[in-house]
Each structure stands twice: as C-alpha cells, then as structure tokens.
Design an enzyme around this catalytic site. Sequence first.
Site, mmCIF file in Angstrom:
data_model
loop_
_atom_site.group_PDB
_atom_site.id
_atom_site.type_symbol
_atom_site.label_atom_id
_atom_site.label_comp_id
_atom_site.label_asym_id
_atom_site.label_seq_id
_atom_site.Cartn_x
_atom_site.Cartn_y
_atom_site.Cartn_z
ATOM 1 N N LYS A 117 8.565 5.010 -6.198
ATOM 2 C CA LYS A 117 8.026 6.124 -6.997
ATOM 3 C C LYS A 117 9.183 6.778 -7.737
ATOM 4 O O LYS A 117 9.699 7.808 -7.336
ATOM 5 C CB LYS A 117 7.328 7.142 -6.092
ATOM 6 C CG LYS A 117 5.807 6.994 -6.084
ATOM 7 C CD LYS A 117 5.156 7.941 -5.120
ATOM 8 C CE LYS A 117 4.401 9.013 -5.843
ATOM 9 N NZ LYS A 117 3.180 8.561 -6.526
HETATM 10 C C1 LIG Z 1 1.191 11.490 -10.774
HETATM 11 C C2 LIG Z 1 1.281 10.709 -9.512
HETATM 12 C C3 LIG Z 1 0.367 11.235 -8.448
HETATM 13 C C4 LIG Z 1 0.421 10.416 -7.181
HETATM 14 N N1 LIG Z 1 -0.007 9.055 -7.444
HETATM 15 C C5 LIG Z 1 0.039 8.118 -6.385
HETATM 16 C C6 LIG Z 1 -0.102 6.697 -6.908
HETATM 17 C C7 LIG Z 1 -0.838 5.752 -6.176
HETATM 18 C C8 LIG Z 1 -1.463 6.099 -4.837
HETATM 19 O O1 LIG Z 1 -0.437 6.215 -3.881
HETATM 20 P P1 LIG Z 1 -0.648 7.130 -2.597
HETATM 21 O O2 LIG Z 1 -1.981 6.717 -2.025
HETATM 22 O O3 LIG Z 1 0.493 6.812 -1.707
HETATM 23 O O4 LIG Z 1 -0.672 8.544 -3.066
HETATM 24 C C9 LIG Z 1 -0.960 4.466 -6.653
HETATM 25 N N2 LIG Z 1 -0.406 4.093 -7.834
HETATM 26 C C10 LIG Z 1 0.298 4.979 -8.576
HETATM 27 C C11 LIG Z 1 0.882 4.512 -9.885
HETATM 28 C C12 LIG Z 1 0.483 6.303 -8.126
HETATM 29 O O5 LIG Z 1 1.197 7.181 -8.866
HETATM 30 C C13 LIG Z 1 -0.474 11.121 -6.167
HETATM 31 O O6 LIG Z 1 -0.002 12.100 -5.570
HETATM 32 O O7 LIG Z 1 -1.622 10.685 -5.981
#
Ligand SMILES: CCC[C@H](NCc1c(COP(=O)(O)O)cnc(C)c1O)C(=O)O
Length: 303
Positions: free
Chosen positions: A155
């Site tokens: 990330k």
């Molecule tokens: C702007 C980014 C926000 C962030 N996005 C999380 C996120 C996920 C899902 O990952 P997780 O389930 O570990 O959260 C998948 N894919 C991307 C590109 C992401 O940014 C969030 O807090 O959900």
Amino acid sequence: MKPHAKYVWFNGKIVRWEDAKIHVMTHALHYGTSIFEGIRGYWNGDNLLIFRLDDHVERMFKSAKILGVTIPYTREEVRKAVIETTQANNFREDVYIRPVAFVSTETVTLDIRSLEVSLAVIIFPFGKYLSPKGIRAAIVSWRRAHNTMLPVMAKIGGIYVNSVLALTEAKSRGYDEALLMDLNGYVVEGSGENIFVVRGRKLYTPPVHQSILEGITRDTILRLSSDLGIQAEERPITREEIYTADEVFLVGTAAEVTPVVEVDGRPIGSGEPGPITMKIAEFYSNVVRGRVEKYLNWLTPVY
Ligand SMILES: CCC[C@H](NCc1c(COP(=O)(O)O)cnc(C)c1O)C(=O)O
C-alpha cells in the site's frame, strides 16, 4: 479546513491536529514515497473495537520492506500508537484510522536508502464509504498497474494515482466506483476494493498474483463464506463473467461489503443486491461489532 479530530500521533507524540504539519520539500509529497493503512474502529455501544489491527500493522511492515524503507518503530509501538490516537480523541462512534509512514527527508534525490521515515496516525469519524444498498460501477480505461511495473501488493501512496485516475474516470461517467482490468483484460479490483463474483452458488475472486492488494477484508470474506458453507475459488475473472454474474460485490476496510447492482449500464442479476452478498454482508457486520464469538480475537478494544 475543519479538523477531523483533535489529536494526531506524529513521530511518537500526540499533537494537536493543527500542529501535525510537514515541509513542502518533504520527499513523499514529491514522489509518493509513503505507505499507509486503512483501519476501521467500530463502536458497539460499550467500546470501540479496532478490526484486525495486527494484520494491518503486519501489512504495513511488509509494504515498507517492499518499498525498501524502515519504519523507525516496532510493530508493538505502531499498534500502541493506533490505540493511543484513538484513546486521545475519545471517539464513541465508528472511525477510520489512517497510519501513514512517509519518507520525510527534505530532498529531491530518488535514492531513498539513507533517508529518514516519519510516522503519523490519523483518525476521524467515518460511516459508510459506499452505499450498502448497492452501487453502479464502470470498467474504466485505466488498467491496474502490473506488479512487474509497481509493487501493487504494497500500500504505497504513489501507486494510488492509479486508483485516483480510475475512480475519477468512473465518477465523471456518472458511476459510483471503478472496476479495473489487468493487462490481459481480466477484471481484478475496484479502485479501493477487492472484487467477488457469485455464479450459481459459488464465489470467485482474483488470485493474489493478479496484481491486486492482498486485502484483509478479502481474507475475512473467504473465511466467513467458508463458515457459511459457500464454496469460493480464487481465479481470474473475465469482463463477460462480471456482466453475466448472478451477484457482484466489492470488499475493503472502507467499502466493507458493498453490492454492485450494475456494471457498464448492465444490471447484475436482478439489479438488486443478491441474497449471498447480503448474507455475507450481515455476517461481516456482526463479526466487526463483536457479536461472533469465533472472531473476537480479531477485535482490539480501545477503552
Ligand atoms: C483509498 C484506499 C482505501 C483502502 N482500500 C483498501 C484496498 C483494498 C482492500 O484492502 P483491505 O480489505 O485490506 O482494506 C483492495 N484493493 C485496493 C486497491 C485498496 O486500496 C480502505 O481503507 O479500504
């Protein structure tokens, strides 16, 4: 801009929101050399429960390793920083917690080996990111960066230009969210979420090696669907399979479990949130609010 919270944890100190500032020469501002996490805290009426805190901290350190920087704190210190920031602000409602480590040396060099890294933990009240009643998504022209070009399993702030361009294109076309294809035209992710498709009674989601973020919510959903006796397979998903799916939903810390009811002007299934999606969404909501005994170990109480 109105502060979202009173206090921020910044390099080991709890400082007032208005004092948490950096110089315009900060490396990460110019080159996106930051790593961050998105974590949710859920208020269950008695306590604030941070969901899968350890997994988020672990992924943050993995992202740092991939970028080639060192977070100048231990995992335990980062974990404590998240809890202390939440306690200092004394929120009694659902919150979003954003730890961000960033190359803070004021320099234009591209060699980051000897540069300094700072850490901040920001928290603010946060409700629904996307409508739980279902959203409309567009498959956008921007492809998901391939992991031979950028380490998308990490990330890293700079990589999110990919997501910014994707979501902004979808919104400008009147949609709520973007779906991104990879280089080969498989649909791999939302701009900030992992994707699941229901065909018949089975779940499908792209495999980790297909240039996606290894989502913690994705992992949670795979476990919960197994508990529900729903079979799941990790394999590439074509555009046509999205269009002809019985159900599609997006998962992520911010998005939680969000039904996708239309893609590129085509209704998905009945055009309403599907039964399997809603069953998983309800289970997920109970888990994150501490109502499922089996998963209480995923929750860190704050107060
Ligand atoms: C702007 C980014 C926000 C962030 N996005 C999380 C996120 C996920 C899902 O990952 P997780 O389930 O570990 O959260 C998948 N894919 C991307 C590109 C992401 O940014 C969030 O807090 O959900």
